[in-house]
Write an enzyme that holds these catalytic residues in place. Structure first.
Site, mmCIF file in Angstrom:
data_model
loop_
_atom_site.group_PDB
_atom_site.id
_atom_site.type_symbol
_atom_site.label_atom_id
_atom_site.label_comp_id
_atom_site.label_asym_id
_atom_site.label_seq_id
_atom_site.Cartn_x
_atom_site.Cartn_y
_atom_site.Cartn_z
ATOM 1 N N GLY A 9 33.263 45.650 -11.708
ATOM 2 C CA GLY A 9 33.029 44.245 -11.338
ATOM 3 C C GLY A 9 31.754 44.082 -10.532
ATOM 4 N N ALA A 10 30.676 44.686 -11.036
ATOM 5 C CA ALA A 10 29.402 44.668 -10.285
ATOM 6 C C ALA A 10 28.494 43.501 -10.688
ATOM 7 C CB ALA A 10 28.669 45.997 -10.473
ATOM 8 N N PHE A 14 31.404 40.731 -4.491
ATOM 9 C CA PHE A 14 31.463 41.977 -3.703
ATOM 10 C C PHE A 14 30.830 43.140 -4.463
ATOM 11 C CE2 PHE A 14 35.892 40.597 -1.882
ATOM 12 C CZ PHE A 14 35.302 39.549 -1.209
ATOM 13 N N ARG A 34 32.149 42.887 -17.537
ATOM 14 C CA ARG A 34 32.187 42.527 -18.971
ATOM 15 C C ARG A 34 30.862 41.926 -19.423
ATOM 16 N NH1 ARG A 34 37.254 38.820 -18.144
ATOM 17 N NH2 ARG A 34 35.927 38.508 -16.324
ATOM 18 N N ARG A 35 30.146 41.263 -18.494
ATOM 19 C CA ARG A 35 28.909 40.562 -18.885
ATOM 20 C C ARG A 35 27.720 41.528 -18.876
ATOM 21 N NH1 ARG A 35 29.990 35.628 -14.826
ATOM 22 N NH2 ARG A 35 30.924 37.367 -13.703
ATOM 23 N N TYR A 153 49.130 36.437 -8.107
ATOM 24 C CA TYR A 153 47.919 37.028 -7.517
ATOM 25 C C TYR A 153 48.322 37.867 -6.304
ATOM 26 C CZ TYR A 153 43.433 37.761 -5.294
ATOM 27 O OH TYR A 153 42.340 38.356 -4.708
ATOM 28 N N LYS A 157 48.031 42.022 -5.752
ATOM 29 C CA LYS A 157 47.298 42.646 -4.643
ATOM 30 C C LYS A 157 48.250 43.488 -3.775
ATOM 31 C CE LYS A 157 43.082 41.512 -5.550
ATOM 32 N NZ LYS A 157 42.088 42.540 -5.841
ATOM 33 N N GLY A 184 39.627 38.803 3.564
ATOM 34 C CA GLY A 184 40.109 37.422 3.534
ATOM 35 C C GLY A 184 39.119 36.586 2.737
ATOM 36 N N THR A 188 32.272 33.724 -3.031
ATOM 37 C CA THR A 188 31.678 34.415 -4.191
ATOM 38 C C THR A 188 31.972 33.514 -5.391
ATOM 39 O OG1 THR A 188 33.752 35.546 -4.633
ATOM 40 C CG2 THR A 188 32.215 36.691 -3.165
HETATM 41 P P1 NDP Z 1 33.682 37.417 -8.336
HETATM 42 O O1 NDP Z 1 34.324 36.481 -9.308
HETATM 43 O O2 NDP Z 1 32.411 36.990 -7.703
HETATM 44 O O3 NDP Z 1 33.485 38.851 -9.007
HETATM 45 C C1 NDP Z 1 34.497 39.426 -9.786
HETATM 46 C C2 NDP Z 1 33.926 40.603 -10.557
HETATM 47 O O4 NDP Z 1 34.993 41.218 -11.305
HETATM 48 C C3 NDP Z 1 32.864 40.190 -11.554
HETATM 49 O O5 NDP Z 1 31.818 41.119 -11.520
HETATM 50 C C4 NDP Z 1 33.577 40.262 -12.904
HETATM 51 O O6 NDP Z 1 32.655 40.637 -13.902
HETATM 52 C C5 NDP Z 1 34.576 41.394 -12.640
HETATM 53 N N1 NDP Z 1 35.707 41.356 -13.539
HETATM 54 C C6 NDP Z 1 36.672 40.415 -13.654
HETATM 55 N N2 NDP Z 1 37.512 40.709 -14.638
HETATM 56 C C7 NDP Z 1 37.069 41.874 -15.178
HETATM 57 C C8 NDP Z 1 37.513 42.696 -16.259
HETATM 58 N N3 NDP Z 1 38.598 42.367 -16.961
HETATM 59 N N4 NDP Z 1 36.830 43.832 -16.552
HETATM 60 C C9 NDP Z 1 35.728 44.161 -15.836
HETATM 61 N N5 NDP Z 1 35.266 43.426 -14.803
HETATM 62 C C10 NDP Z 1 35.917 42.295 -14.496
HETATM 63 O O7 NDP Z 1 34.792 37.667 -7.223
HETATM 64 P P2 NDP Z 1 34.796 38.582 -5.886
HETATM 65 O O8 NDP Z 1 33.581 39.381 -5.764
HETATM 66 O O9 NDP Z 1 35.198 37.704 -4.784
HETATM 67 O O10 NDP Z 1 36.056 39.502 -6.220
HETATM 68 C C11 NDP Z 1 35.999 40.913 -6.261
HETATM 69 C C12 NDP Z 1 37.360 41.455 -5.882
HETATM 70 O O11 NDP Z 1 37.673 41.073 -4.553
HETATM 71 C C13 NDP Z 1 38.525 40.962 -6.735
HETATM 72 O O12 NDP Z 1 39.405 42.035 -6.943
HETATM 73 C C14 NDP Z 1 39.180 39.900 -5.861
HETATM 74 O O13 NDP Z 1 40.536 39.739 -6.160
HETATM 75 C C15 NDP Z 1 38.973 40.500 -4.493
HETATM 76 N N6 NDP Z 1 39.014 39.595 -3.353
HETATM 77 C C16 NDP Z 1 38.215 38.479 -3.289
HETATM 78 C C17 NDP Z 1 38.255 37.686 -2.152
HETATM 79 C C18 NDP Z 1 37.460 36.430 -2.042
HETATM 80 O O14 NDP Z 1 37.844 35.547 -1.233
HETATM 81 N N7 NDP Z 1 36.355 36.271 -2.751
HETATM 82 C C19 NDP Z 1 39.082 38.050 -0.996
HETATM 83 C C20 NDP Z 1 39.876 39.224 -1.187
HETATM 84 C C21 NDP Z 1 39.812 39.980 -2.307
HETATM 85 P P3 NDP Z 1 32.636 40.104 -15.412
HETATM 86 O O15 NDP Z 1 33.095 38.672 -15.384
HETATM 87 O O16 NDP Z 1 31.215 40.300 -15.833
HETATM 88 O O17 NDP Z 1 33.573 40.998 -16.132
HETATM 89 C C1 8X3 Z 2 41.333 36.280 -2.149
HETATM 90 C C2 8X3 Z 2 41.637 35.615 -0.861
HETATM 91 O O1 8X3 Z 2 43.210 33.952 0.291
HETATM 92 O O2 8X3 Z 2 42.395 33.356 -1.923
HETATM 93 O O3 8X3 Z 2 42.048 37.436 -2.310
HETATM 94 O O4 8X3 Z 2 44.045 35.068 -1.648
HETATM 95 S S1 8X3 Z 2 42.895 34.450 -1.062
#
Ligand code: NDP
Ligand code: 8X3
Length: 252
Positions: A9-10, A14, A34-35, A153, A157, A184, A188
């Protein structure tokens, strides 16, 4: 080669911030998402900016065969992975249990839980071979407290939290560190994805307080990877100062 870091998920949030920070600290990167267009763009940018090696692997973590095929074809010099950051994930919808879309449930479970398991199982043999390595699983405050309309969700987690504990126990004998990081609210693309492109609903999540940024989280992730071989941060919850947990956020 320098330290090799595999980030799922780069292409956003994050994962992208981690890619930038680890590359800035001279790590070689394997980046996934995926992109593929975004992966190629990021690879080019990091190689030019930081003069590091970047290998791209575009696949959907939900697809077990694609995960194992992609990782199996890594050239030998890229197999000595030091750090795996299991970050790919998403929330889809925020609905009462009886109203939630069950396809969304499937996608969240398949991505956040099964995807993390597949990628880990495919990479762990490389770490076992080296008798070292660190797996960093991105959980959430949602793992620690289940909130209204968070149902699957939060459950996914919580599973990441539990799987991290299980990995830590079972991989102990191979000297592999397992770190779970639970952020938290962070601004993004997360909420845009969760609310299926509804920008207004997504923006409202971060109104009235200063949420975490992707860079804030990346800095914490990076720190856990810099500790001596005998030191491991097992479990870490990081929120913005305005947030206490899933339930309490102080808004001005
Ligand atoms: P973003 O939507 O900005 O990034 C998500 C990333 O995950 C993208 O790079 C996306 O890439 C990738 N991804 C999603 N589905 C797939 C898949 N099936 N295969 C491969 N890659 C995938 O969100 P965040 O950076 O916020 O989220 C990153 C992680 O942090 C997640 O696990 C999220 O649940 C967790 N999180 C987020 C929080 C928040 O408040 N933002 C708080 C706590 C946890 P692509 O679409 O190109 O595949
Ligand atoms: C993402 C943070 O509070 O939307 O994991 O669940 S929250």
């Amino acid at each position: 080669m320098s330290k090799i870091v595999f980030i799922t998920g780069a292409t956003s949030g994050f994962g992208k911030a981690c890619a930038e920070l680890f590359a800035g600290n001279n790590c070689s990167l394997i980046i996934n998402g995926r992109r593929n267009d975004r992966l190629q763009e990021l690879k080019h940018e990091l190689e030019v900016r930081f003069k590091v090696n970047v290998y791209t692997l575009a696949f959907d973590v939900q697809d077990k065969k694609a995960v194992f095929d992609a990782i199996a074809q890594l050239p030998a010099e890229w197999q000595a992975i030091d750090v795996l950051i299991n970050n790919a994930g998403l929330a889809l919808g925020r609905d009462y249990f009886e109203e939630a879309d069950m396809d969304d449930w499937e996608t969240m479970i398949n991505t956040n839980v099964k995807g993390l398991l597949y990628v880990s199982r495919a990479i762990v043999p490389f770490m076992i071979k080296q008798q070292k390595g660190q797996i960093i699983n991105i959980g959430s405050t949602a793992a620690k407290e289940t909130y209204e309309k968070g149902n699957v969700y939060c459950a996914g987690k919580a599973a990441v939290d539990s799987i991290s504990k299980a990995m830590r126990i079972d991989l102990l004998r191979h000297k592999i560190k397992v770190t779970a990081i639970h952020p938290g609210a962070a601004e993004t693309e997360f909420s845009k994805v969760r609310f299926k492109g509804d920008e207004q609903k997504a923006a409202a999540v971060y109104e009235g307080y200063k949420p975490l940024s992707a860079k804030d989280v990346a800095e914490v992730v990076y720190y856990t990877s810099t500790l001596p071989a005998h030191v491991c941060i097992n479990d870490l919850v990081v929120t913005c100062t305005a947030q206490a947990n899933s339930f309490y956020t102080f808004k001005d």
